[in-house]
Design a protein around this motif. Structure first.
Motif, PDB file in Angstrom:
ATOM      1  N   ASN A  40       0.860  -1.161  -0.052  1.00 49.92           N
ATOM      2  CA  ASN A  40       0.069  -0.051  -0.050  1.00 49.92           C
ATOM      3  C   ASN A  40       0.759   0.990  -0.006  1.00 49.92           C
ATOM      4  O   ASN A  40       0.271   2.331   0.130  1.00 49.92           O
ATOM      5  N   LYS A  45       3.066   1.781  -4.818  1.00 51.20           N
ATOM      6  CA  LYS A  45       3.984   1.097  -5.817  1.00 51.20           C
ATOM      7  C   LYS A  45       3.125   1.115  -7.275  1.00 51.20           C
ATOM      8  O   LYS A  45       3.598   1.554  -8.200  1.00 51.20           O
ATOM      9  N   THR A  65       0.535   2.352  -8.155  1.00 52.72           N
ATOM     10  CA  THR A  65      -0.306   3.599  -8.605  1.00 52.72           C
ATOM     11  C   THR A  65       0.917   4.335  -9.347  1.00 52.72           C
ATOM     12  O   THR A  65       0.745   4.954 -10.400  1.00 52.72           O
ATOM     13  N   ARG A  90       0.402  13.896   2.097  1.00 53.33           N
ATOM     14  CA  ARG A  90       0.007  13.755   3.491  1.00 53.33           C
ATOM     15  C   ARG A  90       1.208  14.199   4.373  1.00 53.33           C
ATOM     16  O   ARG A  90       0.836  14.211   5.721  1.00 53.33           O
TER      17      ARG A  90
HETATM   18  N1  LIG Z   1      -3.547  10.004  -0.731  1.00 49.63           N
HETATM   19  C1  LIG Z   1      -2.692   9.069  -1.423  1.00 49.63           C
HETATM   20  N2  LIG Z   1      -3.065   7.669  -1.769  1.00 49.63           N
HETATM   21  C2  LIG Z   1      -2.356   7.139  -2.597  1.00 49.63           C
HETATM   22  C3  LIG Z   1      -1.196   7.606  -3.144  1.00 49.63           C
HETATM   23  N3  LIG Z   1      -0.879   6.719  -3.927  1.00 49.63           N
HETATM   24  C4  LIG Z   1      -1.567   5.553  -3.921  1.00 49.63           C
HETATM   25  N4  LIG Z   1      -2.681   5.751  -2.974  1.00 49.63           N
HETATM   26  C5  LIG Z   1      -3.580   4.876  -2.450  1.00 49.63           C
HETATM   27  O1  LIG Z   1      -3.116   3.795  -1.770  1.00 49.63           O
HETATM   28  C6  LIG Z   1      -3.669   2.791  -2.090  1.00 49.63           C
HETATM   29  C7  LIG Z   1      -2.816   1.609  -2.349  1.00 49.63           C
HETATM   30  O2  LIG Z   1      -1.961   1.978  -3.466  1.00 49.63           O
HETATM   31  P1  LIG Z   1      -1.182   0.930  -4.523  1.00 49.63           P
HETATM   32  O3  LIG Z   1      -0.543   1.340  -5.634  1.00 49.63           O
HETATM   33  O4  LIG Z   1      -1.968  -0.421  -4.806  1.00 49.63           O
HETATM   34  O5  LIG Z   1      -0.025   0.424  -3.339  1.00 49.63           O
HETATM   35  P2  LIG Z   1       1.160  -0.758  -3.646  1.00 49.63           P
HETATM   36  O6  LIG Z   1       0.516  -1.964  -2.616  1.00 49.63           O
HETATM   37  O7  LIG Z   1       2.348  -0.141  -2.894  1.00 49.63           O
HETATM   38  O8  LIG Z   1       0.989  -1.108  -4.819  1.00 49.63           O
HETATM   39  C8  LIG Z   1      -4.430   2.668  -3.282  1.00 49.63           C
HETATM   40  O9  LIG Z   1      -5.958   3.106  -2.609  1.00 49.63           O
HETATM   41  C9  LIG Z   1      -4.174   4.136  -3.862  1.00 49.63           C
HETATM   42  O10 LIG Z   1      -5.053   4.710  -4.380  1.00 49.63           O
HETATM   43  C10 LIG Z   1      -0.707   8.831  -3.048  1.00 49.63           C
HETATM   44  O11 LIG Z   1       0.244   9.610  -3.370  1.00 49.63           O
HETATM   45  N5  LIG Z   1      -1.678   9.549  -1.908  1.00 49.63           N
END
Ligand SMILES: Nc1nc2c(ncn2[C@@H]2O[C@H](COP(=O)(O)OP(=O)(O)O)[C@@H](O)[C@H]2O)c(=O)[nH]1
Ligand SMILES: [Mg+2]
Length: 495
Positions: A54, A57, A59, A216
């Protein structure tokens, strides 16, 4: 010739040398390793995106490739490695447990995968970034959440195994963290992580850290741009984490992905315009109303007393995946002009820090891809020329090392990478200012100096090399710095 081309030439020069070794009967013991390196030298640099679950990554990967393809928000599907490679037609290749693979359209349900395969999911895309790099999106090393269900733990274990595997397969790391204290937590994680590999592949010269969810981290009670605030934070972390990562930068992956993946369409632009109008003081009034100001500055604005029209506009935007920061950036842009979809996307991109991140990725990875691959191959072969004795005749092993050394001397950018690594090695115990000066010098980031300044620095480093308490390692790197500055001096003087 640009840097990337020159460095690809370097990789092929190293490949020629390794092919020569592979044809040498006395070096038969080295052959499997030579073959592996020869394959890799012809490939693009592999960058693994690692960090906690989360962190953002996937995204970020979506933003970088400009398409909504990587699975986001922690679905079960993200607990395997996704390899993003250049290729047309755009498609997905899935490795099956029976050793077969399927080629399917992007977005198709994954089904059963061979988790033992290094690349269980491969996505082929037509994207500028992928022309130079292969990107591996990993599940995550650990979760910041505390959900201890059996299923979650099983998935987290699987995700960690996959992430470790990806890092082993990668030449470079992009480490993303959403945690508030990168200092202690990430230092420990990075230290464990690098100890697991201990090769030049994951050396600090080949790793970047991104402070994700940058919006944030910023203090919203001050008006300074959140990215500028978090960049100052990144500079402080840089001093602590120098032995793990080359550079640190802030990014808001969500804003970046929204801006780049085409999700800001005319419908959203209309809703943003309506919302801006609903909260503006009046038509043509420059100064925002108190309500509008509050909306732009606060994260609680869902409860801030919007009128019915404003509220429904806001909810519609939330439904389209926009968060508070993204809405704020777009509303600010709507204040400035008529807010077309393209302009809103531009404002979001500027607010995301993505361009600076892309620049950093280009300078650190894409432009240096050939050097990083060449250096990793040479270092590994040199190391094996020692460890493979007695299988390798002593004379043949010495010949290997002499040839590698000669190539480094002939191609100073290879030696520079070795020296940059030495400069950030904590065992060498350089002063922080010395370290950053040398890191810039050996990475080609310091600009050419005027003759007088180059001469002064050449002398300073000579004095440092000769000082009483200088250790042999410090002396060696100081002499390299002296030589580098002395070369600048000569280059400046055509006579
Ligand atoms: N507030 C905020 N949320 C984010 C950001 N980047 C990703 N998210 C949210 O965090 C959650 C996890 O993102 P994801 O890319 O799946 O994380 P991963 O597990 O590292 O691949 C999703 O709901 C995204 O929309 C950011 O820059 N700001
Ligand atoms: Mg993910």
């Amino acid at each position: 010739m640009d840097d990337a081309t020159r460095n690809r030439d370097l990789a092929s020069e190293v490949a020629t040398l390794l092919a020569e070794f592979a044809a040498d009967r006395e070096l038969a013991g080295l052959r499997p390793h030579l073959t592996a390196h020869l394959e890799r030298l012809g490939e693009r640099l592999r960058v693994a995106v690692i960090g906690e679950v989360n962190a953002g990554k996937s995204t970020l990967v979506n933003a970088l490739v400009g398409k909504d393809v990587a699975e986001t928000s922690g679905g079960e599907l993200t607990y395997v490695n996704w390899w993003f490679r250049a290729g047309t037609p755009e498609r997905m290749r899935l490795r099956r447990p029976d050793g077969q693979h399927d080629v399917v359209a992007i977005g198709t349900c994954l089904g059963d995968l061979d988790l033992g395969h290094p690349a269980p999911v491969e996505i082929f895309l037509d994207s500028t970034l992928l022309a130079d790099l292969t990107v591996i999106d990993t599940p995550g090393l650990y979760s910041l959440r505390h959900d201890n269900s059996e299923r979650t733990r099983r998935l987290l274990d699987q995700g960690r195994d996959q992430s470790v595997k990806a890092a082993r397969e990668a030449d470079a790391l992009l480490y993303l963290t959403a945690s508030d204290l990168p200092g202690a937590r990430d230092q420990a994680t990075l230290s464990r992580f690098t100890a697991m590999f201990g090769t030049v592949r994951v050396a600090p010269t080949n790793a970047l850290m991104l402070l994700s969810r940058a919006e944030r981290r910023a203090d919203r009670s001050v008006t300074e741009d959140p990215l500028v605030q978090v960049d100052a934070l990144a500079r402080r972390y840089r001093a602590d984490l120098f032995s793990y990562v080359w550079d640190i930068a802030p990014v808001s992956a969500l804003a970046a992905a929204l801006a780049r993946t085409g999700r800001i369409d005319d419908g959203i632009a209309r809703e943003v315009r309506a919302l801006a109008a609903a909260t503006a003081a009046g038509p043509g009034v420059g100064e925002p109303s108190p309500l509008r100001r509050r909306l732009l500055l606060s994260d609680d604005y869902l409860r801030s007393g919007l009128d019915g029209r404003g509220m429904s506009g806001l909810l519609a935007l939330c439904d389209r995946g926009l968060g508070c920061y993204e809405m704020r950036a777009m509303l600010a842009a709507a204040d400035r002009d008529e807010a077309t979809a393209a302009r809103l996307a531009g404002a979001l991109e500027a607010a995301s820090g993505l361009q600076a991140v892309e620049d950093l990725i280009r300078r650190t990875f894409a432009d240096r891809g050939g050097i990083i691959l060449a250096d990793a191959a040479l270092a590994d072969i040199e190391r094996r020329s020692y460890t493979l004795r007695p299988a390798l005749p002593r004379r043949a092993a010495s010949r290997v090392r002499a040839r590698c050394e000669a190539l480094r001397t002939a191609r100073p950018e290879l030696q520079d990478l070795v020296d940059a690594r030495t400069a950030v090695d904590p065992a060498v115990r350089l002063e922080p200012e010395e370290r950053s000066e040398l890191a810039a010098l050996f990475s080609g980031e310091s600009t050419r100096l005027p003759a007088a300044e180059a001469g002064r620095r050449a002398e300073t480093w000579m004095a440092r090399a000769n000082a009483v308490h200088t250790t042999p390692q410090q002396c060696a790197i100081a002499l390299r710095a002296h030589t580098r500055y002395a070369e600048m001096l000569r280059g400046d003087d055509p006579a």
